[in-house]
Write an enzyme that holds these catalytic residues in place. Structure first.
Site, PDB file in Angstrom:
ATOM      1  N   HIS A 111       0.895  -1.299   0.034  1.00  0.00           N
ATOM      2  CA  HIS A 111      -0.012   0.118   0.071  1.00  0.00           C
ATOM      3  C   HIS A 111       0.765   1.321  -0.033  1.00  0.00           C
ATOM      4  O   HIS A 111       0.387   2.476  -0.158  1.00  0.00           O
ATOM      5  CB  HIS A 111      -1.013  -0.245   1.218  1.00  0.00           C
TER       6      HIS A 111
HETATM    7  C1  X5A Z   1      -0.903  -5.070   4.228  1.00  0.00           C
HETATM    8  C2  X5A Z   1      -2.554  -4.943   4.593  1.00  0.00           C
HETATM    9  C3  X5A Z   1      -4.273  -3.716   5.300  1.00  0.00           C
HETATM   10  C4  X5A Z   1      -4.540  -2.533   5.829  1.00  0.00           C
HETATM   11  C5  X5A Z   1      -6.200  -2.659   6.428  1.00  0.00           C
HETATM   12  C6  X5A Z   1      -6.622  -1.215   6.663  1.00  0.00           C
HETATM   13  N1  X5A Z   1      -2.827  -3.773   4.993  1.00  0.00           N
HETATM   14  N2  X5A Z   1      -7.960  -1.432   7.192  1.00  0.00           N
HETATM   15  O1  X5A Z   1      -3.094  -6.059   4.424  1.00  0.00           O
HETATM   16 ZN    ZN Z   2      -3.994  -7.164   3.056  1.00  0.00          ZN
END
Ligand code: X5A
Ligand code: ZN
Length: 668
Positions: free
Chosen positions: A135
């Site tokens: 992300h």
């Molecule tokens: C890497 C990953 C998830 C973030 C979720 C936020 N991130 N609600 O799985």
């Molecule tokens: Zn994830």
């Protein structure tokens, strides 16, 4: 060649210091649970252990801005209140005084893995890291991610090794929008992501996560988004996505390296994903990717928040990277309506950019593709299917099987002098035979179809079959004289069914007549690949033309053979290469390699003598788990090939639901 496992226990240091229900799931136990399970199953010691080192600032700078890197560096000296304040400037992020160190180790681990694979020290590997990466963006942390480990690894592989085509497979349940942004206009990186989307109502709530985001400029068609609009996607949905979306594009792209954003929040039990795929599914997804890029796979952990499901899924992936056979996939192999709608929408969005998708034309029935009786078949109602157990999650995770490899992986019994000389290491020559009286009894049953000189080969072949059914050997190659091939196949089918086998998949190539008394009771799936025309006798017996193009061959395997094999769930595969089988070595290798997954490697290949010298080594290598060589340049399937496949799939998809690539129209 080996599997690397890159890790450093310092990466367990970062953790949430205040109350935040959204972030608390990203905890240090994620790494320790995965590592403990790998140790428990003896998998860690089978890997080449590499201790992670921090990525340099220059390496981080391949993706991130100097200002952002400096900002993260500064968090080392902030107090808790300042850390909390900074964290709140981003979406779903927490900082800890050790975040900078951990995040540099995480990126560094990915780069070490790329080095290990691209220098040839190992074939593949997994980096177990925290924090995750997919992300994070050029100048922003996001969704627990600080530095974009996989994106940095892709840039690094391009820069240091001059790679021109890298495939990123993001099977985390969230959209790796960070990776998408970084390579949005870059045609050298094909980014595939499936993700929980629910029409945009799931985090990160972005319109650019939808299927119509395909990349920009030169990069159009190199971003592939498969949004899941419902929770509860399971093994069949994930398989369908690979067979009908990812793999056709990946073969056409022909990557030199596969990077996996390996998040396991897409597995059953995960609180974020709410999906249903069992840990075994990740063994199959991994195995399907292993036919690409000469098997060069670098997987980097992303999400995964149900500790047990995460740990089991990681074991499944590592076991598969190590080359162990894939465990059976449970559940009805029927993709759900919503999954099919998503698959259809991404295929539609990507069709302008990929020749392999343009091969799917509306079915036009010509006389040459009618069934032998000259009419369409009545579509069968519900035919025998495997009962699906309504297991509870903990029960499912309990009976997870991590098989020890069988004593002998691949055995060869050859009657041709000169064959078996050039077998790859680990493939054994087997001398055994069943009792003479038994061989003769089988031959008498098929009188006039065996000559005396065929009996020795038949006895050896039966012995190999027994070895596979008993679990003594995993897979085998046997030879027959060309005239006795069909009769040998008949005997093998009968013996298989007389023994323990519940279901047997026969893939017969070339001019092999359908066995006369082939039962149509759902225990034998008979697929003949021969000649020019398709023919259907029943939902279990049919033939398809021999493809002449790489596009036609891939569509046959991905679009027909594997969906059938996964849907049928056979105990073993009988593969017969009869006269005029017409398979080139690379095609034989790919077909064999891909047929291994749905049967845990249990394949008996029967080859007529004429072909054995040319094919034996290729088959032995494929059965033994070596990555098949490239099919050569992609050529589009011919109209005749497209028509035949379209006809077959249209007829068969009522019974074999994994053949579907689009949602059926709503019932009136
Ligand atoms: C890497 C990953 C998830 C973030 C979720 C936020 N991130 N609600 O799985
Ligand atoms: Zn994830």
């Amino acid at each position: 060649m080996g599997t690397a496992l890159v890790y450093h226990e310092d990466m367990t240091a970062t953790r949430l210091l205040w109350d935040d229900p959204e972030c608390e799931i990203e905890c240090p136990e994620r790494l320790t649970a995965a590592l403990d399970a790998l140790r428990q199953h003896g998998l860690e010691e089978r890997c080449q252990r590499l201790s992670a080192c921090e990525a340099s600032e220059e390496e981080l700078g391949l993706v991130h801005s100097p200002e952002y890197i400096a900002l993260v560096q500064k968090t080392q000296t902030l107090d808790e209140e300042e850390l909390h304040a900074l964290s709140k400037q981003y979406d779903a992020v927490y900082f800890h005084p050790d975040t900078y160190h951990c995040a540099r180790l995480a990126a560094g681990a990915a780069l070490q893995l790329v080095d290990a694979v691209l220098t040839g020290a190992v074939q593949n590997g997994l980096a177990l890291v925290r924090p995750p990466g997919h992300h994070s963006q050029r100048a922003a942390a996001n969704g627990f991610c600080v530095f974009n480990n996989v994106a940095i690894a892709a840039k690094y592989a391009k820069q240091k090794y001059g790679l021109q085509r890298i495939l990123i497979v993001d099977w985390d349940v969230h959209h790796g929008q960070g990776i998408q942004y970084i390579f949005n206009d870059d045609p050298s990186v094909l980014y595939f992501s499936w993700h929980r989307y629910e029409h945009g109502s799931f985090w990160p709530f972005l319109p650019e996560s939808d299927a119509d985001a395909v990349g920009q400029g030169q990069g159009r068609g190199f971003t592939v988004n498969l949004p899941w609009n419902q929770v509860g996607m399971g093994n069949a949905d994930y398989l369908a996505a690979f067979l009908h979306v990812l793999l056709p594009l990946a073969f056409e792209f022909d990557p030199e390296l596969v990077l996996v954003s390996a998040g396991f929040d897409s597995a059953i039990g995960d609180p974020e994903g709410q999906m249903q795929a069992t840990p075994e599914c990740f063994a199959h997804l991994t195995r399907l990717l292993q036919v690409l890029a000469g098997g060069q796979i670098c997987a980097v952990l992303e999400g995964g928040y149900h500790l047990e499901s995460l740990a089991q899924s990681v074991c499944m992936m590592v076991q598969t990277l190590l080359g162990d056979p894939t465990p059976p996939l449970l559940g009805l192999m029927v993709p759900c309506q919503s999954a099919l709608e998503s698959i259809q929408s991404v295929r539609t969005a990507q069709t302008p950019h990929w020749t392999s998708l343009q091969q799917n034309v509306a079915p036009v029935l010509s006389p040459s593709t009618q069934s032998p009786e000259g009419r369409s078949l009545p579509l069968l109602g519900e035919s025998p299917t495997c009962a699906v157990a309504e297991d509870s999650l903990s029960h499912l995770l309990d009976r997870l099987c991590l098989h020890p490899p069988s004593p002998v992986c691949t055995a060869v019994a050859s009657t041709v002098p000169g064959a078996a000389l050039a077998l790859p290491p680990g493939v054994l020559h087997k001398e055994g035979s069943v009792l003479r009286e038994e061989t003769e009894a089988w031959a008498r049953l098929h009188k006039s179809r065996f000559q005396d000189e065929d009996l020795a080969a038949l006895g050896k072949t039966l012995c190999l079959l027994d070895g596979i059914l008993d679990g003594q050997i995993r897979s085998a190659i046997a030879t027959t004289s060309a005239p006795a091939t069909a009769a040998t196949l008949d005997v093998l089918i009968q013996r298989c069914l007389a023994h323990r086998a519940q279901r047997l998949l026969c893939v017969a190539l070339g001019q092999l007549d359908r066995p006369l008394d082939l039962a149509d009771d759902g225990r034998i799936l008979w697929l003949n690949i021969r000649g020019q025309e398709a023919a259907i006798w029943s939902m279990f017996h049919f033939s398809t033309p021999q493809p002449q193009t790489t596009g036609g061959f891939l569509s046959l395997i991905l679009g027909l053979v594997l969906p059938l094999a996964y849907g049928f769930q056979p105990d073993m595969v009988l593969m017969a290469l009869g006269p005029t089988h017409g398979l080139q070595n690379a095609q034989a290798a790919l077909l064999t390699a891909m047929l291994r997954s749905p049967v845990g490697g249990r394949i008996l290949a029967v080859v007529e003598e004429e072909s054995i010298l040319q094919l034996e080594r290729t088959l032995a290598q494929a059965l033994h788990g070596e990555t098949p060589p490239s099919l050569g340049p992609f050529s589009m399937a011919s109209p005749v090939e497209i028509q035949a496949l379209t006809f077959l799939k249209a007829q068969l998809k009522a019974r074999w639901k994994l053949l579907q690539v689009a949602a059926p129209p709503p019932q009136p």
